[in-house]
Design a protein around this motif. Structure first.
Motif, short mmCIF file in Angstrom:
data_model
loop_
_atom_site.label_atom_id
_atom_site.label_comp_id
_atom_site.label_asym_id
_atom_site.label_seq_id
_atom_site.Cartn_x
_atom_site.Cartn_y
_atom_site.Cartn_z
N ILE A 28 1.08 -1.28 -0.25
CA ILE A 28 0.14 0.02 -0.15
C ILE A 28 1.03 1.05 0.23
O ILE A 28 1.64 1.88 1.19
CB ILE A 28 -0.85 -0.21 1.79
N ALA A 30 -0.90 4.34 -1.05
CA ALA A 30 -1.68 5.56 -0.86
C ALA A 30 -1.92 5.68 0.29
O ALA A 30 -1.38 5.34 1.59
CB ALA A 30 -2.93 4.53 -0.94
N PHE A 33 -3.37 5.69 5.09
CA PHE A 33 -4.11 4.28 5.13
C PHE A 33 -2.32 3.88 6.33
O PHE A 33 -1.64 3.63 6.13
CB PHE A 33 -4.37 3.38 4.32
N ARG A 35 -1.52 1.02 6.42
CA ARG A 35 -0.98 -0.06 5.67
C ARG A 35 0.09 0.22 5.08
O ARG A 35 1.12 -0.53 4.16
CB ARG A 35 -1.24 -1.51 4.90
N GLN A 80 -1.84 -1.37 -8.82
CA GLN A 80 -3.47 -1.42 -8.97
C GLN A 80 -3.52 0.44 -8.05
O GLN A 80 -3.37 0.83 -7.38
CB GLN A 80 -3.57 -2.24 -7.64
N HIS A 82 -6.23 2.84 -7.30
CA HIS A 82 -7.18 2.42 -6.05
C HIS A 82 -8.69 3.97 -6.46
O HIS A 82 -9.22 3.65 -5.13
CB HIS A 82 -6.48 2.26 -4.69
N LEU A 115 -10.63 -4.19 -10.88
CA LEU A 115 -10.98 -4.77 -9.03
C LEU A 115 -12.26 -4.60 -8.67
O LEU A 115 -12.08 -3.33 -8.77
CB LEU A 115 -9.51 -4.54 -8.34
N PRO A 121 -12.07 0.58 1.73
CA PRO A 121 -10.58 -0.50 1.32
C PRO A 121 -9.38 -1.26 2.59
O PRO A 121 -9.06 -0.26 3.01
CB PRO A 121 -9.76 0.09 -0.04
N GLY A 122 -9.18 -2.64 2.44
CA GLY A 122 -8.94 -3.09 4.02
C GLY A 122 -9.55 -3.00 5.01
O GLY A 122 -8.60 -2.55 5.88
N ALA A 141 -12.46 -8.12 -3.96
CA ALA A 141 -11.68 -8.03 -3.09
C ALA A 141 -12.77 -7.59 -2.51
O ALA A 141 -14.35 -7.31 -2.25
CB ALA A 141 -10.37 -7.37 -2.92
N GLY A 142 -12.19 -7.42 -0.49
CA GLY A 142 -13.65 -6.51 0.36
C GLY A 142 -14.48 -7.51 1.32
O GLY A 142 -15.84 -8.17 0.83
N ILE A 144 -13.19 -10.35 2.56
CA ILE A 144 -13.37 -12.01 2.41
C ILE A 144 -12.74 -12.29 2.78
O ILE A 144 -10.86 -12.30 3.57
CB ILE A 144 -12.05 -12.06 0.30
N ASP A 161 -9.13 -11.61 -3.01
CA ASP A 161 -8.36 -10.67 -2.74
C ASP A 161 -8.44 -10.00 -1.65
O ASP A 161 -9.80 -10.20 -1.33
CB ASP A 161 -7.70 -9.29 -3.64
N THR A 162 -7.31 -10.54 -1.30
CA THR A 162 -8.21 -10.06 0.36
C THR A 162 -7.14 -9.63 0.91
O THR A 162 -5.75 -9.18 1.46
CB THR A 162 -8.52 -11.38 1.48
N SER A 164 -7.30 -7.69 4.98
CA SER A 164 -8.07 -7.98 7.09
C SER A 164 -8.10 -9.20 6.93
O SER A 164 -7.87 -10.21 7.99
CB SER A 164 -8.71 -7.22 7.46
N GLY A 165 -8.71 -9.76 6.15
CA GLY A 165 -9.51 -11.50 6.45
C GLY A 165 -7.83 -12.92 6.97
O GLY A 165 -8.53 -13.36 6.67
#
Ligand SMILES: O=C(O)c1ccccc1NCC(=O)[C@H](O)[C@H](O)COP(=O)(O)O
Length: 189
Positions: A28, A30, A33, A35, A80, A82, A115, A121-122, A141-142, A144, A161-162, A164-165
Motif C-alpha cells: 500500500i 496510498a 492508510f 498499511r 493497482q 484505487h 478490481l 479498502p482494507g 476483494a472486500g 473476503i 484478494d484479501t 484484513s481477512g
C-alpha cells in the motif's frame, strides 16, 4: 483461480508469502492508510520476495511520476489504481510503463484488469458482489475471509484478494494466510 494477499508491511509477511506462494502480494502506497509503507521498506521487502510472486503497488490519485519510480526501481510488477484516476491518466501511464494495470471499480479500456472492492479498502467490510457487471478479467476483494471465500469463488474471478481477512490484531497471520490460500486453490467451490 489466482490469489492476492494485500497490505504486506513486515519482513515476516514476506517470509510467510515465500512459503505459501500466493500469486500476488500488495504493497500500500496510498497516503494515510494504516498499511501504507515507504518505497525504502518496499524495496527491501521486494528483494526478499520469491521471484514467482508478483508485487502489486496500490495507489490512490497519486502523481504518475511517483508510480513510475516504483516500476523503474523494480519495487512493483503491477500497478493497482484505487482512486478515481481518469481514462486519460490510465492511458498515459500505460504508455509509460511496461507492467499490467488494475483499475478499481470502473472498467477502463486502458487497464488490464478491474478490481471490485468494498467502499472502505482494507477494512474487511464485505463487498456487495451482486452488483458486478463482468466484462474483463477481474480481481475481487472486500471483506473476503476464510469463512466466506467459497461464496466469492462462485463468481469465477480471475483473482481473489484479501487483506484484513488473513490478519490477527492488524497483522498478517501465517495460519490464516495458509488456510485462505488453500481454500482458494481447492478445486471445489
Ligand atoms: O488494504 C488496504 O489497507 C488498502 C488501503 C488503501 C487502498 C487499498 C487498500 N487495499 C486494496 C486491496 O487490494 C485489499 O485487498 C482490499 O481493500 C481488501 O481489503 P479487506 O476488505 O480488508 O480484505
Amino acid at each position: 483461480m489466482k490469489v492476492k494477499i494485500c497490505g504486506m508491511r513486515r519482513k515476516e509477511d514476506i517470509l510467510y508469502a515465500n512459503i505459501l506462494k500466493p500469486d500476488y502480494i500488495g504493497f500500500i502506497f496510498a497516503e494515510g492508510f494504516k498499511r501504507q509503507i515507504s518505497y525504502d521498506l518496499a524495496y527491501e521487502l521486494k528483494n526478499m520476495l520469491d521471484k514467482d510472486i508478483k508485487a502489486v503497488g496500490v495507489y490512490i490519485n497519486q502523481p504518475m511520476e511517483y508510480i513510475i519510480e516504483a516500476v523503474d526501481k523494480k519495487i512493483i510488477d503491477m500497478i493497482q489504481l484505487h482512486g478515481n484516476e481518469s481514462d486519460e491518466y490510465i492511458k498515459e501511464l500505460k504508455e509509460k510503463v511496461d507492467v499490467p494495470i488494475i483499475n478499481v471499480y470502473r472498467i477502463s479500456e486502458y487497464a488490464d484488469y478491474v478490481l471490485y472492492d468494498g467502499k472502505n479498502p482494507g477494512s474487511g467490510e464485505v463487498f456487495d458482489y451482486k452488483d458486478i457487471d463482468i466484462k474483463k478479467p477481474f480481481f475481487i476483494a472486500g471483506g473476503i475471509n476464510i469463512d466466506n471465500v467459497f461464496e466469492f469463488k462462485k463468481l469465477s474471478a480471475y483473482c481473489i484478494d484479501t487483506s484484513s481477512g488473513v490478519e490477527v490484531n492488524g497483522f498478517k497471520d501465517f495460519s490464516k494466510m495458509e488456510e485462505f490460500i488453500r481454500r482458494v486453490r481447492l478445486w471445489v467451490i
